[in-house]
Design a protein around this motif. Structure first.
Motif, PDB file in Angstrom:
ATOM      1  N   LEU A  43      -3.721  -4.616  10.428  1.00  0.00           N
ATOM      2  CA  LEU A  43      -5.184  -5.128  10.794  1.00  0.00           C
ATOM      3  C   LEU A  43      -6.172  -4.283  10.153  1.00  0.00           C
ATOM      4  O   LEU A  43      -7.110  -4.634   9.342  1.00  0.00           O
ATOM      5  CB  LEU A  43      -5.439  -5.155  12.174  1.00  0.00           C
ATOM      6  CG  LEU A  43      -4.827  -6.413  12.932  1.00  0.00           C
ATOM      7  CD1 LEU A  43      -5.308  -6.343  14.548  1.00  0.00           C
ATOM      8  CD2 LEU A  43      -5.276  -8.116  12.460  1.00  0.00           C
ATOM      9  N   VAL A  44      -5.948  -3.032  10.135  1.00  0.00           N
ATOM     10  CA  VAL A  44      -6.923  -2.096   9.428  1.00  0.00           C
ATOM     11  C   VAL A  44      -6.962  -2.304   8.052  1.00  0.00           C
ATOM     12  O   VAL A  44      -8.106  -2.577   7.345  1.00  0.00           O
ATOM     13  CB  VAL A  44      -6.616  -0.390   9.977  1.00  0.00           C
ATOM     14  CG1 VAL A  44      -7.597   0.257   8.968  1.00  0.00           C
ATOM     15  CG2 VAL A  44      -6.938  -0.371  11.390  1.00  0.00           C
ATOM     16  N   HIS A  47      -8.544  -5.909   7.180  1.00  0.00           N
ATOM     17  CA  HIS A  47      -9.937  -6.386   7.765  1.00  0.00           C
ATOM     18  C   HIS A  47     -10.896  -5.043   7.805  1.00  0.00           C
ATOM     19  O   HIS A  47     -12.010  -5.358   7.702  1.00  0.00           O
ATOM     20  CB  HIS A  47      -9.723  -6.593   9.272  1.00  0.00           C
ATOM     21  CG  HIS A  47      -8.911  -8.250   9.075  1.00  0.00           C
ATOM     22  ND1 HIS A  47      -9.570  -9.396   8.991  1.00  0.00           N
ATOM     23  CD2 HIS A  47      -7.796  -8.551   9.389  1.00  0.00           C
ATOM     24  CE1 HIS A  47      -8.591 -10.358   9.229  1.00  0.00           C
ATOM     25  NE2 HIS A  47      -7.631  -9.875   9.706  1.00  0.00           N
ATOM     26  N   VAL A  48     -10.565  -3.972   7.504  1.00  0.00           N
ATOM     27  CA  VAL A  48     -11.173  -2.732   7.545  1.00  0.00           C
ATOM     28  C   VAL A  48     -11.304  -2.358   6.069  1.00  0.00           C
ATOM     29  O   VAL A  48     -12.444  -1.976   5.414  1.00  0.00           O
ATOM     30  CB  VAL A  48     -10.924  -1.826   8.440  1.00  0.00           C
ATOM     31  CG1 VAL A  48     -11.996  -0.658   8.531  1.00  0.00           C
ATOM     32  CG2 VAL A  48     -10.993  -2.451   9.962  1.00  0.00           C
ATOM     33  N   ASP A  51     -11.679  -6.271   2.690  1.00  0.00           N
ATOM     34  CA  ASP A  51     -12.173  -7.462   3.280  1.00  0.00           C
ATOM     35  C   ASP A  51     -11.301  -8.642   3.262  1.00  0.00           C
ATOM     36  O   ASP A  51     -10.586  -8.668   2.192  1.00  0.00           O
ATOM     37  CB  ASP A  51     -13.740  -7.611   2.599  1.00  0.00           C
ATOM     38  CG  ASP A  51     -14.327  -8.687   3.457  1.00  0.00           C
ATOM     39  OD1 ASP A  51     -14.573  -8.611   4.758  1.00  0.00           O
ATOM     40  OD2 ASP A  51     -14.314 -10.101   2.988  1.00  0.00           O
ATOM     41  N   VAL A  52     -11.181  -9.385   4.093  1.00  0.00           N
ATOM     42  CA  VAL A  52     -10.129 -10.543   4.142  1.00  0.00           C
ATOM     43  C   VAL A  52     -10.572 -11.259   2.889  1.00  0.00           C
ATOM     44  O   VAL A  52      -9.368 -11.829   2.272  1.00  0.00           O
ATOM     45  CB  VAL A  52     -10.372 -11.537   5.137  1.00  0.00           C
ATOM     46  CG1 VAL A  52      -9.377 -11.203   6.231  1.00  0.00           C
ATOM     47  CG2 VAL A  52     -11.863 -11.796   5.637  1.00  0.00           C
TER      48      VAL A  52
END
Lengths: 144, 125
Positions: A43-44, A47-48, A51-52
């Motif tokens: 997830l990091v 999404h961090v 960016d998606v």
């Protein structure tokens, strides 16, 4: 109500042997511990630190040049899918009391497990930039 | 069950977040399969993940993964650490605190393009 995955009641083993429920109990904990790291790092990264909107086809192509990420994704896919579907199996055992319906639901879960694992694994293992096997396949079906 | 006490809510939230994550995973396996249709189809389809609405859905996913992870560690502490049962309530408060901190930190980055007025190259179409 059987809530064996959640409560600390470890399922009994017969004469010290391994039953499926005991295996399931350990599997949820071992896969769960691995997934804490695998899923949160995933997830990091998606999404961090990116960016998606940046996680495009080329992003995947660059990433999959390194076999490390293929192994990582295959591990994440396999553990998450079987951890999640095993959880669903326990929920079905808890709420579906009728034997026939329980068998039907659990067959459904088993089919989902096989179909989705094979589908995901094919993508992770065989992805090759520039080749579009699904376009080729559907093209063959519909444009004879 | 432990009706109305923290044990019931931690258990219920663990189930609900677990099912939610599983549903997302099944959708995610399908969307990743679109890679097999080549770059144009994949890039167009995956733009939906960058839209403000689906970014909000991502926030729910992130919150679910963080809670389910940290509460899973709490369950293992209860199982394997002799003092775990005694401190399960305090551990749950810790789980909620870590979830909230992680959620705010990661959620900020997920929603940043929306705060910046959604530049088209970051928010899809």
């Amino acid at each position: 109500m059987r809530t064996s995955i959640y409560t600390s009641t470890r399922p009994a083993s017969t004469k010290g042997g391994m039953t499926f429920e005991l295996f399931s109990w350990y599997f949820m904990r071992i896969s769960g511990l691995a997934l804490v790291f695998l899923a949160i790092i995933h997830l990091v990264v998606m999404h961090v630190s990116n960016d998606v909107s940046q996680t495009s086809y080329d992003f995947v192509a660059t990433r999959y040049q390194n076999p490390f990420w293929r192994v990582y994704d295959l591990l994440l896919l396999s553990l998450a899918l079987f951890h999640g579907l095993n959880g669903l199996r326990v929920i079905i055992d808890d709420y579906v009391r009728n034997q026939a319906w329980r068998l039907a639901w659990q067959t459904f879960v088993a089919v989902i497990a096989v179909v989705f694992w094979i589908t995901g694994t094919i993508t992770v293992v065989t992805f090759h930039p520039g080749s579009a096997p699904l376009s080729a396949f559907f093209g063959m079906l519909f444009h004879r | 069950m432990y009706r109305g006490q923290s044990g019931m809510w931690s258990w219920l939230l663990h189930r609900v977040t677990g099912v939610a994550i599983l549903l997302f995973l099944l959708v995610h396996i399908v969307d990743i399969t679109i890679l097999g249709f080549g770059p144009t189809v994949y890039n167009n389809a995956l733009q939906v993940f960058a839209t403000p609405f689906v970014r909000l859905v991502s926030l729910a996913l992130i919150a679910s993964v963080l809670y389910h992870s940290f509460n899973g560690v709490r369950i293992m502490l209860i199982d394997f650490w002799p003092q775990g049962v005694k401190y399960q309530g305090a551990l749950w408060v810790g789980v909620l605190a870590l979830t909230l901190i992680g959620f705010v930190a990661m959620g900020y980055f997920v929603m940043l393009p929306v705060f910046q007025g959604c530049p088209p190259h970051q928010c899809g179409n």
